[in-house]
Design an enzyme around this catalytic site. Structure first.
Site, PDB file in Angstrom:
ATOM      1  N   ALA A   1      94.492  71.766  85.396  1.00  0.00           N
ATOM      2  CA  ALA A   1      93.688  71.116  86.428  1.00  0.00           C
ATOM      3  C   ALA A   1      92.512  70.479  85.363  1.00  0.00           C
ATOM      4  O   ALA A   1      92.498  70.538  84.407  1.00  0.00           O
ATOM      5  CB  ALA A   1      93.141  71.995  87.121  1.00  0.00           C
ATOM      6  N   MET A   2      91.747  69.286  85.797  1.00  0.00           N
ATOM      7  CA  MET A   2      90.834  68.486  85.323  1.00  0.00           C
ATOM      8  C   MET A   2      89.877  68.212  86.401  1.00  0.00           C
ATOM      9  O   MET A   2      90.233  67.605  87.215  1.00  0.00           O
ATOM     10  CB  MET A   2      91.689  67.222  84.468  1.00  0.00           C
ATOM     11  CG  MET A   2      90.493  66.336  84.000  1.00  0.00           C
ATOM     12  SD  MET A   2      90.002  66.946  82.340  1.00  0.00           S
ATOM     13  CE  MET A   2      88.339  66.277  82.346  1.00  0.00           C
ATOM     14  N   GLU A   3      88.529  68.240  85.880  1.00  0.00           N
ATOM     15  CA  GLU A   3      87.518  68.351  86.356  1.00  0.00           C
ATOM     16  C   GLU A   3      86.789  66.915  86.568  1.00  0.00           C
ATOM     17  O   GLU A   3      85.545  66.945  87.095  1.00  0.00           O
ATOM     18  CB  GLU A   3      86.383  69.162  85.949  1.00  0.00           C
ATOM     19  CG  GLU A   3      85.882  68.765  84.454  1.00  0.00           C
ATOM     20  CD  GLU A   3      86.499  69.321  83.218  1.00  0.00           C
ATOM     21  OE1 GLU A   3      87.892  69.588  83.184  1.00  0.00           O
ATOM     22  OE2 GLU A   3      85.777  69.370  82.266  1.00  0.00           O
ATOM     23  N   ASN A   4      87.403  65.900  86.472  1.00  0.00           N
ATOM     24  CA  ASN A   4      86.708  64.625  86.636  1.00  0.00           C
ATOM     25  C   ASN A   4      85.881  64.710  87.697  1.00  0.00           C
ATOM     26  O   ASN A   4      86.164  64.927  89.010  1.00  0.00           O
ATOM     27  CB  ASN A   4      87.869  63.482  86.923  1.00  0.00           C
ATOM     28  CG  ASN A   4      89.088  63.636  86.325  1.00  0.00           C
ATOM     29  OD1 ASN A   4      89.266  63.488  85.039  1.00  0.00           O
ATOM     30  ND2 ASN A   4      90.188  64.058  86.735  1.00  0.00           N
TER      31      ASN A   4
ATOM     32  N   HIS B   1      86.972  77.174  88.829  1.00  0.00           N
ATOM     33  CA  HIS B   1      86.993  76.823  87.526  1.00  0.00           C
ATOM     34  C   HIS B   1      86.367  75.216  87.429  1.00  0.00           C
ATOM     35  O   HIS B   1      85.448  74.989  86.813  1.00  0.00           O
ATOM     36  CB  HIS B   1      87.934  77.072  86.562  1.00  0.00           C
ATOM     37  CG  HIS B   1      88.099  76.444  85.149  1.00  0.00           C
ATOM     38  ND1 HIS B   1      87.734  77.406  84.413  1.00  0.00           N
ATOM     39  CD2 HIS B   1      87.991  75.347  84.465  1.00  0.00           C
ATOM     40  CE1 HIS B   1      87.895  76.562  82.818  1.00  0.00           C
ATOM     41  NE2 HIS B   1      88.092  75.545  83.212  1.00  0.00           N
ATOM     42  N   GLU B   2      87.062  74.522  87.942  1.00  0.00           N
ATOM     43  CA  GLU B   2      87.025  73.037  87.973  1.00  0.00           C
ATOM     44  C   GLU B   2      85.823  72.710  88.925  1.00  0.00           C
ATOM     45  O   GLU B   2      84.935  71.878  88.396  1.00  0.00           O
ATOM     46  CB  GLU B   2      88.341  72.094  88.507  1.00  0.00           C
ATOM     47  CG  GLU B   2      89.529  72.521  87.982  1.00  0.00           C
ATOM     48  CD  GLU B   2      89.593  72.670  86.307  1.00  0.00           C
ATOM     49  OE1 GLU B   2      88.706  71.704  85.826  1.00  0.00           O
ATOM     50  OE2 GLU B   2      90.412  73.227  85.751  1.00  0.00           O
TER      51      GLU B   2
ATOM     52  N   HIS C   1      82.643  73.246  86.647  1.00  0.00           N
ATOM     53  CA  HIS C   1      82.411  72.054  85.949  1.00  0.00           C
ATOM     54  C   HIS C   1      81.705  71.075  86.211  1.00  0.00           C
ATOM     55  O   HIS C   1      81.170  70.265  85.604  1.00  0.00           O
ATOM     56  CB  HIS C   1      84.138  71.513  85.274  1.00  0.00           C
ATOM     57  CG  HIS C   1      84.710  72.101  84.418  1.00  0.00           C
ATOM     58  ND1 HIS C   1      83.945  72.507  83.053  1.00  0.00           N
ATOM     59  CD2 HIS C   1      85.787  72.695  83.950  1.00  0.00           C
ATOM     60  CE1 HIS C   1      84.815  72.919  82.267  1.00  0.00           C
ATOM     61  NE2 HIS C   1      85.987  73.115  82.770  1.00  0.00           N
TER      62      HIS C   1
ATOM     63  N   GLU D   1      83.889  74.958  78.856  1.00  0.00           N
ATOM     64  CA  GLU D   1      85.032  75.690  79.189  1.00  0.00           C
ATOM     65  C   GLU D   1      84.584  77.372  79.324  1.00  0.00           C
ATOM     66  O   GLU D   1      85.029  78.022  80.188  1.00  0.00           O
ATOM     67  CB  GLU D   1      86.093  75.674  78.329  1.00  0.00           C
ATOM     68  CG  GLU D   1      86.510  74.149  78.284  1.00  0.00           C
ATOM     69  CD  GLU D   1      86.984  73.647  79.625  1.00  0.00           C
ATOM     70  OE1 GLU D   1      87.330  74.334  80.493  1.00  0.00           O
ATOM     71  OE2 GLU D   1      87.225  72.257  79.686  1.00  0.00           O
TER      72      GLU D   1
HETATM   73  N1  BES Z   1      88.821  70.572  81.085  1.00  0.00           N
HETATM   74  C1  BES Z   1      90.223  71.297  81.285  1.00  0.00           C
HETATM   75  C2  BES Z   1      91.156  70.356  81.259  1.00  0.00           C
HETATM   76  C3  BES Z   1      91.513  70.029  79.708  1.00  0.00           C
HETATM   77  C4  BES Z   1      92.075  71.102  79.016  1.00  0.00           C
HETATM   78  C5  BES Z   1      91.543  68.749  79.173  1.00  0.00           C
HETATM   79  C6  BES Z   1      92.316  70.639  77.614  1.00  0.00           C
HETATM   80  C7  BES Z   1      91.725  68.411  78.176  1.00  0.00           C
HETATM   81  C8  BES Z   1      92.302  69.323  77.089  1.00  0.00           C
HETATM   82  C9  BES Z   1      90.081  71.921  82.944  1.00  0.00           C
HETATM   83  O1  BES Z   1      88.787  72.293  83.249  1.00  0.00           O
HETATM   84  C10 BES Z   1      90.733  73.558  82.500  1.00  0.00           C
HETATM   85  O2  BES Z   1      90.086  74.083  81.583  1.00  0.00           O
HETATM   86  N2  BES Z   1      91.782  73.425  82.801  1.00  0.00           N
HETATM   87  C11 BES Z   1      92.633  74.731  82.580  1.00  0.00           C
HETATM   88  C12 BES Z   1      92.895  75.468  84.032  1.00  0.00           C
HETATM   89  C13 BES Z   1      91.696  76.465  84.290  1.00  0.00           C
HETATM   90  C14 BES Z   1      91.945  77.136  85.608  1.00  0.00           C
HETATM   91  C15 BES Z   1      91.374  77.201  83.186  1.00  0.00           C
HETATM   92  C16 BES Z   1      94.103  74.251  82.167  1.00  0.00           C
HETATM   93  O3  BES Z   1      94.340  73.043  82.236  1.00  0.00           O
HETATM   94  O4  BES Z   1      94.773  75.064  81.454  1.00  0.00           O
HETATM   95 ZN    ZN Z   2      87.781  73.768  82.124  1.00  0.00          ZN
END
Ligand code: BES
Ligand code: ZN
Length: 945
Positions: free
Chosen positions: A347-350, A382-383, A386, A405
């Site tokens: 997932a990504m928090e845009n 989580h998102e 952010h 994070e």
């Molecule tokens: N900001 C991250 C996504 C990300 C991760 C972008 C690595 C670029 C590089 C997002 O908030 C995130 O942490 N996603 C996790 C899932 C979360 C529930 C821990 C992921 O994608 O594993």
């Molecule tokens: Zn994250």
């Protein structure tokens, strides 16, 4: 796919249409933009001579220009569907995009060169204007650096003056990526054709994934997290599609037969990596929230079937929870979330447009398991965290990405507990988080949570920062700080931090200062920076050794590899209790041994330290105290807080790996499990046993080890057997977890009644006409066990279901199950499939190869496979693959191979993982050599009748 490259007629038509019709602000914006550029004659004016002494920057953008806002127009040429009718030639898919952008910025130091970041874009038509005088400044040269810097260097005929406001306009072209980065295409199949004669149900959509350093692939920009700006975005897209952006829609209109545009309000001031848009045919489910319009988008079929309902229900609640917890409202009028068939991250928090894997957002009653539901709640929590930690307040540079994070991970524990209290996930998540951090941070090749900026410069080093240290250690040290200053003071400091630094960037010192303020105000005495710096700036963590016979206590850097030298030490807060005293806090403030009353056992009572595992360290005791603790565990485990019960086992196993205690002590700590019906201690044991399994599942130790755990699990398995055999589940959440785990442990250790149950249920499914009799909670484990116990028939059935299922959780369960077979030829064929994007989605390649590598029958195959196809597979989670394929390495031969791999292959972002794998292998070789005989003996003795 064939690609067109010309700037489409339609965009030209669009601009014509726009100049003659009056349809809102967007038009004025475009007209203004067009006229400014075309009517202004460049009028060079005499200025001071250009300074030529400035050296070109090395990696980072110079800070002489500060962006304020961007206007961005983007036009992806992709079709979301290619209507194919029988006997009619259909149009080709088009995979390019065009765009133009104007960035307004302030000059704070005189310069005649503008540096931006741009990658894989053909950039033309650079125009620079002095916004204070409206004069144009001539561009003398424009050059893209084809190296790690990704600089777009724009030389000007005259210098920009400090204090002046300027704007730079550019046109650019690029290709929509098929690799889930930048602006990328995602594909899916719609269940039913639209109408008779329509032969193609394949659908396409455009999405973006820009963190950490891919905004530069979408438009040239000041692509660094502290170069925040506002974004005014217009997307020109096919008429029958919907465009979503970070902010709410401000206008939309049809341009011609083919195209329409959607404009968005300005975003808040934000970093480039949070920029996002999507173009798709998706529809949405609305959430409840008093102020924010929340929509959850997904494939129309999934929305119609109600699969976004669960996410929609909890999202509003989670957002409100954070709003009142932080006392700062979410800063936009809308929040969209979208379930994408393909996404590189989970997932990504845009900001305002959060993207998710389908599996992390869609929940199907009767098909998805509680584990899916928990993942959805945790991911959303989580998102959304952010949106404050990361979006509103952002780290200055990627070396401090733990501030994003770590905080999002930590806050998600509270939000999930708030929306789903019955899940009782807090303790479980906290312990799992600690366990993961401890694992990676026990290696000499670990890295500090907050390394110096200079060490995190290249994009590959930035990507490496997204690892368990950043996420798990980040969350763990925040929890430790909150415990020391008190949760109330901590959150007060956090609120100040968020409000003082809204729309700004921070490093960890800013956080320490905010919490210090709250601590001082509330009469506390902790020096926050002095306490925390050693935890964030040094690698690793200490093991505290307590001798309860004389009260002596000392700390030492905990490393799996005991030959590594280290003189690190920390300020360690220790909460300690005994069976006669309540918990009290004691500090260790140096590396020297100290004697403390609290650690001395007066009348033979046990002493337990690190109550509730709030400290980021491990504890070791003198053998007498270990015996007393383990004894207490066997007599009445409930004397200890549940987290400590789990962690005692975890500690014993880790100590044994580091050779600080006898391996038999760790094994003894599992004896009490025969009576244990609680999930937490079992879960921790299973996690710790993974290491034993990996080291011994190819050796003679494995038989007696399985026999022992078959006996241990019987109690738990039988207590739930009535449910399991009837494919039903117990009521409470914790017991549901226990049930899943019991089946997993029982079947993987070949408890006959478990294997029989799994095989029978799977066969019932194979023989039934499409109705699946297996309860969703048990599907993962039963599929895997049945495929493992079965042959080609079971595998082919699972493969067929995998291909035909459009349900995400079902697909994922089957995908994993396919890697469970013991037949090498099936595993090999499955590996080959990962090279074919029509069979296996790109985003699943890494997971499949890893899953195969975790299977002892597939381990060697996977290692050979990734070396044979390194160029291809390293693009897909290369780092995670290294961890998986080397997890069993414990021989000199394997170490040699790994070292050869290191020198002969281009490792990229996987380089760190390879170093860690080498270190782990060295430790494993020695550990197996020293412990194998003793372990074999222990299991044989325990299982002898
Ligand atoms: N900001 C991250 C996504 C990300 C991760 C972008 C690595 C670029 C590089 C997002 O908030 C995130 O942490 N996603 C996790 C899932 C979360 C529930 C821990 C992921 O994608 O594993
Ligand atoms: Zn994250």
């Amino acid at each position: 796919m064939p690609k067109t490259s010309i700037l489409s007629k339609a965009i030209a038509a669009a601009f014509v249409v726009l100049t003659v019709s009056v349809i809102g602000g967007i038009i004025t914006m475009i007209i203004l933009y067009k006229t400014e550029i075309s009517t202004m004659n460049p009028t060079p004016r005499p200025t001071r001579p250009i300074a030529t002494t400035a050296l070109p920057p090395v990696m980072r953008l110079p800070k002489n220009l500060i962006p304020l806002s961007y206007k961005v127009f983007l036009m992806p040429h992709l079709y979301t569907r290619i209507i194919e009718e029988v006997n009619v030639t259909s149009p080709n898919q088009t995979m390019d995009f065009v765009g133009n952008s104007t960035v307004s910025f302030q000059c704070v130091e005189r310069t005649s060169t503008i540096y931006l970041k741009s990658m894989k874009l053909a950039v033309t038509n650079g125009k620079v204007k002095n916004d204070n005088t409206n004069e144009m400044i001539e561009v003398s040269a424009m050059k893209t650096h084809r190296d790690d810097t990704n600089f777009l260097e724009i030389q000007l005929k005259e210098a920009l003056e400090a204090g002046g406001n300027y704007s730079l306009s550019l046109s650019f072209k690029g290709e929509i990526s098929e690799n889930l980065d930048g602006m990328y295409v995602s594909k899916y199949v719609e269940g039913v054709p639209e109408y008779e004669g329509d032969t193609n149900t394949e659908r396409f959509l455009v999405a973006t994934q820009l963190e950490p350093a891919d905004a530069r692939k979408v438009f040239p920009c000041f692509d660094e997290p502290d170069m925040k700006a506002e974004f005014h975005v217009t997307i020109i897209h096919r008429r029958d599609t919907t465009a979503l952006g970070n902010a709410e829609k401000s206008g939309s209109s049809i341009l011609d037969d083919e195209w329409k545009f959607t404009s968005f309000h300005s975003t808040p001031k934000m970093s480039t990596y949070l920029f996002a848009f999507t173009v798709s045919e998706f529809t949405a489910t609305r959430s409840e929230h008093e102020r924010v319009e929340i929509n959850t988008y997904a494939r129309p079929e999934a929305i119609a079937a109600g699969h976004a309902q669960y996410a929609a229900t909890i999202t509003g609640k989670i957002l409100s929870f954070y709003e009142s917890y932080f006392e700062i409202n979410y800063d936009q009028k809308k929040l969209d979330q979208i379930a994408l068939p393909d996404l590189a991250a989970t997932a990504m928090e845009n900001w305002g447009l959060v993207t998710y894997h389908e599996g992390a957002l869609l929940y199907e009653e009767g098909v998805s398991s509680i584990l899916n539901k928990e993942q959805i709640a945790t991911t959303i929590a989580h998102e959304l965290a952010h949106q404050w930690f990361g979006n509103l307040v952002t780290m200055k540079w990627w070396n401090d990405v733990w501030l994003n994070e770590g905080f999002a991970t930590y806050m998600s524990f509270f939000a999930v507990d708030h929306v789903e209290p019955t899940f009782q996930l807090k303790e479980l998540n906290i312990l799992a988080n600690l366990h993961t951090a401890f694992q990676m941070d026990a290696l000499a090749s670990s890295h500090p949570l907050s390394p110096p900026q200079e060490e995190v410069q290249k994009t590959s080093s930035i990507i490496q920062m997204f690892n368990s240290i950043t996420y798990c250690k980040g969350a763990a040290v925040l929890r430790m700080l909150a415990d020391v200053v008190g949760e109330r003071v901590f959150i007060e400091g956090v609120k100040t931090y968020l409000s003082d630094f809204s729309y700004k960037n921070t490093d960890q010192n800013d956080l320490w200062r905010s919490i210090q303020k709250a601590e001082d105000k509330n009469g506390g005495h902790t020096n926050v920076k002095r306490f925390m710096d050693p935890w964030t700036k040094q690698i690793g963590y200490p093991v505290i050794t307590i001798n309860t016979t004389n009260g002596e206590v000392y700390q030492k850097h905990f490393l799996f590899n005991d030959s590594a030298e280290s003189s690190l030490w920390w300020y360690v807060p220790i909460k300690v209790m005994s069976n006669t005293t309540k918990p009290s806090l004691v500090w260790l403030e140096s590396s020297a041994p100290e004697k403390k009353d609290e650690f001395q056992s007066k009348n033979g009572e046990w002493i337990l330290a690190n109550i509730n595992c709030t400290g980021y360290y491990r504890v070791n005791y003198n053998p007498e105290n270990w015996d007393r603790l383990l004894n207490q565990l066997e007599i009445d485990p409930h004397r200890f807080p549940p987290m400590n019960r789990g962690q005692l086992i975890d500690n014993a196993f880790f100590m044994a790996r580091a050779k600080l205690v006898e391996v038999t002590l760790a094994l003894n700590s599992t004896r009490f499990l025969r009576q244990e019906l609680d999930f937490l201690p079992w879960q921790l044991t299973v996690k710790n046993l993974e290491y034993f399994v990996l080291m011994f599942d190819r050796s003679e130790v494995y038989g007696p080890m399985q026999a022992y755990f078959r006996e241990q699990i019987k109690g738990l398995y039988n207590s739930l057997r009535n449910y399991t055999d009837n494919s039903t589940i117990p009521k409470d959440h914790a017991s549901q977890h226990s049930q899943i785990l019991a089946v997993e442990v029982a079947c993987s250790n070949e408890l006959p009644e478990c294997l029989e149950m799994a095989t029978k249920m799977f066969a019932e499914w194979m023989n039934s006409n499409n109705t699946n009799p297996i309860h969703p909670n048990l599907r993962s484990v039963i599929y895997c066990q049945a495929v493992a116990a079965g042959g080609k028939k079971e595998w082919d059935f699972a493969w067929e279901r995998y291909q035909s299922s459009s349900d995400t959780s079902e697909k994922e369960q089957l995908r994993v199950a396919l890697s469970c077979t013991k037949k090498t030829w099936l595993l090999n064929r499955y590996l080959e499939y990962t090279l074919d994007p029509d069979k296996i989605r790109l985003m699943d390649v890494g997971s499949i190869i890893s899953d195969i590598a975790w299977n002892p029958a597939g381990h060697a195959l996977a290692w050979n496979f990734i070396r044979a196809h390194w160029d291809y597979v390293s693009e897909q989670d290369g780092d995670m693959l290294i961890n998986a394929v080397t997890s069993r390495f414990s021989t000199q031969f394997e170490l040699d191979e790994l070292e050869r791999f290191k020198t002969q292959y281009t490792l990229g972002p996987a380089a760190n993982e390879v170093d860690q794998a080498i270190e782990k292998t060295q430790v494993n070789i020695q550990w197996v050599r020293e412990n194998k005989d003793e372990i074999l003996e222990w299991f044989e003795r325990e299982t002898a009748e």
